[in-house]
Design an enzyme around this catalytic site. Structure first.
Site, PDB file in Angstrom:
ATOM      1  N   GLU A  52      42.798  48.772  32.323  1.00  0.00           N
ATOM      2  CA  GLU A  52      42.838  49.983  33.162  1.00  0.00           C
ATOM      3  C   GLU A  52      43.447  49.725  34.537  1.00  0.00           C
ATOM      4  OE1 GLU A  52      40.315  49.066  31.305  1.00  0.00           O
ATOM      5  OE2 GLU A  52      39.644  50.767  30.090  1.00  0.00           O
ATOM      6  N   PHE A 114      24.650  54.743  27.809  1.00  0.00           N
ATOM      7  CA  PHE A 114      25.667  53.768  27.411  1.00  0.00           C
ATOM      8  C   PHE A 114      26.984  54.057  28.136  1.00  0.00           C
ATOM      9  CE2 PHE A 114      29.104  52.428  24.474  1.00  0.00           C
ATOM     10  CZ  PHE A 114      28.937  51.060  24.662  1.00  0.00           C
ATOM     11  N   GLN A 115      27.537  53.044  28.749  1.00  0.00           N
ATOM     12  CA  GLN A 115      28.780  53.142  29.531  1.00  0.00           C
ATOM     13  C   GLN A 115      28.688  54.179  30.644  1.00  0.00           C
ATOM     14  OE1 GLN A 115      32.094  53.303  26.700  1.00  0.00           O
ATOM     15  NE2 GLN A 115      32.108  51.066  26.746  1.00  0.00           N
ATOM     16  N   LYS A 164      31.386  64.171  29.039  1.00  0.00           N
ATOM     17  CA  LYS A 164      31.905  64.428  27.703  1.00  0.00           C
ATOM     18  C   LYS A 164      31.557  65.836  27.202  1.00  0.00           C
ATOM     19  CE  LYS A 164      32.506  62.152  23.282  1.00  0.00           C
ATOM     20  NZ  LYS A 164      32.148  61.001  22.433  1.00  0.00           N
ATOM     21  N   MET A 482      51.436  31.052  48.856  1.00  0.00           N
ATOM     22  CA  MET A 482      51.055  31.555  50.172  1.00  0.00           C
ATOM     23  C   MET A 482      49.763  30.890  50.656  1.00  0.00           C
ATOM     24  SD  MET A 482      52.104  33.343  52.573  1.00  0.00           S
ATOM     25  CE  MET A 482      53.170  34.755  52.314  1.00  0.00           C
TER      26      MET A 482
HETATM   27  C1  LIG Z   1      43.693  39.715  43.643  1.00  0.00           C
HETATM   28  C2  LIG Z   1      44.010  38.741  44.712  1.00  0.00           C
HETATM   29  N1  LIG Z   1      43.326  37.572  44.795  1.00  0.00           N
HETATM   30  C3  LIG Z   1      43.622  36.688  45.774  1.00  0.00           C
HETATM   31  C4  LIG Z   1      44.596  36.932  46.687  1.00  0.00           C
HETATM   32  C5  LIG Z   1      44.910  35.932  47.786  1.00  0.00           C
HETATM   33  N2  LIG Z   1      46.291  35.421  47.628  1.00  0.00           N
HETATM   34  C6  LIG Z   1      47.328  35.907  48.338  1.00  0.00           C
HETATM   35  S1  LIG Z   1      48.797  35.216  47.933  1.00  0.00           S
HETATM   36  C7  LIG Z   1      48.063  34.209  46.809  1.00  0.00           C
HETATM   37  C8  LIG Z   1      48.884  33.233  46.012  1.00  0.00           C
HETATM   38  C9  LIG Z   1      49.862  33.906  45.128  1.00  0.00           C
HETATM   39  O1  LIG Z   1      50.478  32.953  44.294  1.00  0.00           O
HETATM   40  P1  LIG Z   1      51.770  33.338  43.481  1.00  0.00           P
HETATM   41  O2  LIG Z   1      51.589  34.621  42.800  1.00  0.00           O
HETATM   42  O3  LIG Z   1      52.157  32.188  42.620  1.00  0.00           O
HETATM   43  O4  LIG Z   1      52.856  33.598  44.622  1.00  0.00           O
HETATM   44  P2  LIG Z   1      53.545  32.565  45.628  1.00  0.00           P
HETATM   45  O5  LIG Z   1      52.848  32.691  46.936  1.00  0.00           O
HETATM   46  O6  LIG Z   1      53.422  31.194  45.051  1.00  0.00           O
HETATM   47  O7  LIG Z   1      54.955  33.030  45.725  1.00  0.00           O
HETATM   48  C10 LIG Z   1      46.683  34.428  46.772  1.00  0.00           C
HETATM   49  C11 LIG Z   1      45.751  33.682  45.930  1.00  0.00           C
HETATM   50  C12 LIG Z   1      45.264  38.172  46.572  1.00  0.00           C
HETATM   51  N3  LIG Z   1      46.206  38.549  47.443  1.00  0.00           N
HETATM   52  N4  LIG Z   1      44.971  39.040  45.585  1.00  0.00           N
END
Ligand SMILES: Cc1ncc(C[n+]2csc(CCOP(=O)(O)OP(=O)(O)O)c2C)c(N)n1
Ligand SMILES: [Mg+2]
Lengths: 581, 186
Positions: A52, A114-115, A164, A482
């Site tokens: 979803e 349920f749900q 529902k 990042m």
């Molecule tokens: C759902 C979610 N969890 C954690 C983060 C924190 N976060 C930001 S960038 C990142 C790393 C992303 O890695 P990747 O997709 O490989 O991209 P890259 O930075 O290596 O280009 C994380 C864990 C986030 N933005 N969103």
């Protein structure tokens, strides 16, 4: 004439009357009557996602690339809770969505049936508005109101929870024109005094800058058109937030590039040194301002926004204007022209000289390589090989997202879909599916990081089933890049859990889903590989192995000011700017 | 760089002449919020205050227009000028909110609250409690040989003052309605 029909039929009828052609959804017990109606008609296509959250991001991609609201249909309980991340994402980026959730029958509500989940309770803080409809006679009216609320004023996601028994029960259907679109009519036009005041500031400014945001895109194509006209006529420089890219063309003379944490040196320095800042539909997010006390200390600030609560929330402004960007820009242009199109010519020239010096820093310079693919290089090649095509870009979240914003050029609005406010990893792939549904013949590329992409990789099934030729361009650095960058620069190089271990073989993964996989780790072969991706008629996973330790620059570390930017070692040192290298 | 040529507060809409942007003086404001009387509307208002970390000193709500399905929520809140402005703007964007009035800045207004006090005691203290209640024009609405329940209406400060006086005289329970407020004049 009254039209009696079941609630489920009303849902489909109301969607048709609202001009909906695609619904993204996933069935379950509490929405079966609606699915039954969907089965028995052809007007509305239903895209069966695989989770979803994917449905909501797909609807966001659809909405952002068309300007029309995206529609989502999910079941009660887990269906609704799975949608919450996407709904929150849409709220923070002001994307119009209408989310329909099934609910347990009215007589079961409150019994932990349920749900059963308190969907309106859970989504109250992450929707613009939501409704639980207990009376079939109120259903059609509520759906029409929902479309009105989602798309008027500052757009956003709305949710209708439909028990529902209400779907089974008969009620009276009313057309959109007869619906109570209520008292909710946000102001779109600014007063003439406000407009004149802004014009007089424009006439007096010596170091102006337009700071534009997602609001320009949301305001519609006319706003982007008027922005171009005003920028070109005044000769003022223009920068934009991540969300506003494309409102002013990247090829335009006045374009400074994106601003903010990973924005361009010249854009941030112009923001820091301006004497007049005209904020159009942006919101002084902390990724833009850095340290608020040191944010553009010498400027008079104007803020045009359709949402009064965005004004003076973070940064105090001198001239607040509540209104729709297109309406306000139109009035500003008229008044400015009628007063003789005045600007401070010589001072502006000096300002541009300064900006050109900042441009001379070439802040995006990076160290090339003929051994490994640099992520920036991969994007430069993607840009070069897709330029001029009918192209839409989505992204995931991380370094690759910032590089995409820096290295890809957007000439038009609605061509760039990214998760800005919430920064949701897993956004880009389903969003690309939504975009492709709306633009079946266009090239849709999701610039992804390998970690983000895995978060919604199940949507490969959707892409293959619906023959959506979305291109998943994964800049695979085998790192949560990042996070790794922050750990390197701000946490003493302690790389706590920022590896992507046990990655799948993306080519085999593509093949397992019945799609095409491409692998490339050689800069010399990159162009051919990208062309192969573009030319393949079907979904592609492109595993582009890139340099693992590249950092994204410029960077304003959080809590620092715009003039305390970190630049790459390769950028030209700037003598007068106070930037750290 | 040349010094600024545009003066601070140059705009007639400038907020600078009105309030110090960085003022951290905390003000108390009474807001009257007219809302559609629909399920969840109070939860939206309360959720806004808790979600964004605003203060609620008092909150009352009741339907004021049955035919028009309108309720009035009176909120007493505190914050710096910037926070108060934010609160009003945030309230204003809630879809079922029709109108937000800041009674504190819109001119003179009256504020009233009703409170019930149970004061238990005998002898001198009991007599003193009754005497003070008379001065405050509080009504006795229930009495036993060892206790009174007083009913008092007035501005919140008056109710606070009465409670302070009753405490040493055996006050053991208080119920307050919260503030209802209207602007003065027509
Ligand atoms: C759902 C979610 N969890 C954690 C983060 C924190 N976060 C930001 S960038 C990142 C790393 C992303 O890695 P990747 O997709 O490989 O991209 P890259 O930075 O290596 O280009 C994380 C864990 C986030 N933005 N969103
Ligand atoms: Mg990565």
């Amino acid at each position: 004439m009254t039209r009696q029909m079941t609630g489920a039929k009303m849902v489909v009828q109301a969607l048709k009357d609202q001009g909906v052609d695609v619904v993204f959804g996933y069935p379950g017990g509490a929405v079966l009557p609606i699915y039954d109606e969907i089965f028995q008609q052809n007007g509305i296509r239903h895209v069966l996602v695989r989770h979803e959250q994917g449905a909501v991001h797909a609807a966001e991609g659809y909405a952002r690339s068309t300007g029309k609201p995206g529609v989502v249909l999910v079941t009660s309980g887990p269906g609704a809770t799975n949608a919450v991340t996407g709904i929150t994402d849409a709220l923070l980026d002001s994307i119009p969505l209408v989310v329909l959730t099934g609910q347990v029958a009215t007589f079961l509500i409150g019994t932990d049936g349920f749900q059963e989940a308190d969907t309106v309770g859970i989504t109250r803080p992450c929707t613009k508005h939501n409704w639980l409809v207990k009376d079939p006679d109120r259903l059609a009216d509520t759906i029409h109101q929902a479309f009105h609320v989602a798309t008027s004023g500052r757009p956003g996601p709305v949710l209708i929870d439909i028990p529902k028994d209400v779907q089974f029960a008969e009620g009276e259907y009313i057309e959109p024109q007869k619906a109570k679109t209520s008292h909710y009519q946000p102001r779109v036009k600014a007063s003439i005094e406000e407009v004149t005041e802004l014009v007089s500031l424009i006439e007096r400014a010596e170091r102006p800058v337009f700071y534009t945001g997602g609001g320009v895109i949301n305001s519609g194509p006319a706003a982007s058109q008027l922005l171009r006209e005003l920028v070109d006529a005044t000769g003022f420089p223009v920068t934009s937030t991540l969300m506003g890219l494309g409102a002013y063309p990247a090829s335009g003379d006045a374009w400074l590039g994106m601003l903010g944490m990973h924005g361009l040196y010249e854009a941030n320095m112009a923001m820091h040194g301006c004497d007049l800042m005209i904020n159009l539909g942006a919101r002084f997010d902390d990724r833009i301002t850095g340290k608020v006390e040191a944010f553009s200390p010498g400027s008079r600030k104007v803020h045009v926004d359709i949402d009064a609560s965005s004004i003076n929330k973070v940064v105090r402004v001198d001239l607040p204007i509540v209104g729709d960007i297109a309406h306000v820009l139109e009035d500003v242009l008229t008044v400015w022209k009628s007063r003789g199109r005045k600007t401070q010519g010589p001072a502006l020239k000096e300002w541009w000289q300064k900006i050109d010096e900042w441009r001379g820093v070439k802040c995006l310079t990076y160290k090339g390589s003929d051994k490994v693919i640099k992520p920036q290089y991969a994007l430069e090649r993607l840009e070069a090989l897709t330029k001029g095509r009918d192209r839409y870009i989505t992204t995931e979240v991380g370094q690759h997202q910032m590089w995409a914003a820096q290295f890809l050029a957007f000439e038009d609005p609605n061509r760039w879909m990214t998760s800005g406010g919430l920064g949701t990893m897993g956004y880009g792939f389903p969003a690309s599916i939504g975009v492709q549904m709306a633009h079946p013949d266009s090239l849709v590329v999701n610039v992804a990081g390998e970690a983000s992409w895995l978060m919604n990789m199940q949507e490969m099934g959707t892409a293959v089933q619906f023959k959506l030729p979305v291109k998943q361009f994964i800049l695979n650095n085998e790192r949560l890049g990042m996070v790794r960058q922050w750990q390197e620069l701000l946490h003493g190089e302690r790389y706590s859990h920022s590896w992507s271990e046990a990655l799948p073989d993306f080519v085999k993964l593509a093949e397992a889903f019945g799609a095409k996989g491409i692998y490339c780790d050689d800069p010399a072969k990159l162009d051919d590989a990208i062309m192969e991706m573009i030319e393949h008629d079907g979904p592609v996973i492109f595993d582009c192995l890139v340099e693992k330790h590249e950092n994204c620059f410029p960077m304003i570390p959080s809590g620092k000011a715009h003039n305390e930017m970190l630049l790459s070692a390769e950028a030209e040192a700037f003598v007068g700017g106070g930037a750290l290298v | 760089m040349s010094p600024l040529k545009i003066e601070q507060g140059a705009s007639s809409h400038s907020v600078y002449p009105l309030r110090d942007p960085n003022s951290d003086v905390v003000e108390k404001h009474t807001l009257a919020v007219l809302v559609e009387n629909e399920p969840g509307v109070l939860a939206r208002v309360i959720g806004l205050f808790s979600g964004r970390g605003y203060n609620i000193e008092s909150l009352t709500v009741a339907e004021v227009d049955h035919k028009g399905h309108l309720s009035r929520i009176t909120i007493v809140t505190t914050g710096t000028p910037q926070v108060i402005e934010q609160i009003k703007a945030q309230l204003g964007r809630i879809v079922p909110v029709h109108k937000v009035n800041d009674l504190t800045v819109e001119g003179p207004f009256v504020e009233r609250e009703l409170a019930l006090f149970r004061v238990a005691g005998t002898g001198e203290k009991r007599v003193e409690a009754l005497r003070l209640a008379d001065i405050f024009r509080a009504n006795v609405v229930d009495s036993t040989l060892e206790s009174f329940v007083f009913q008092l209406t007035g501005a919140p400060e008056k109710i606070d003052a009465f409670a302070d006086l009753m405490r040493p005289l055996g006050l053991n329970e208080v119920a307050r309605t919260g503030v209802a407020a209207l602007s003065r004049g027509s």
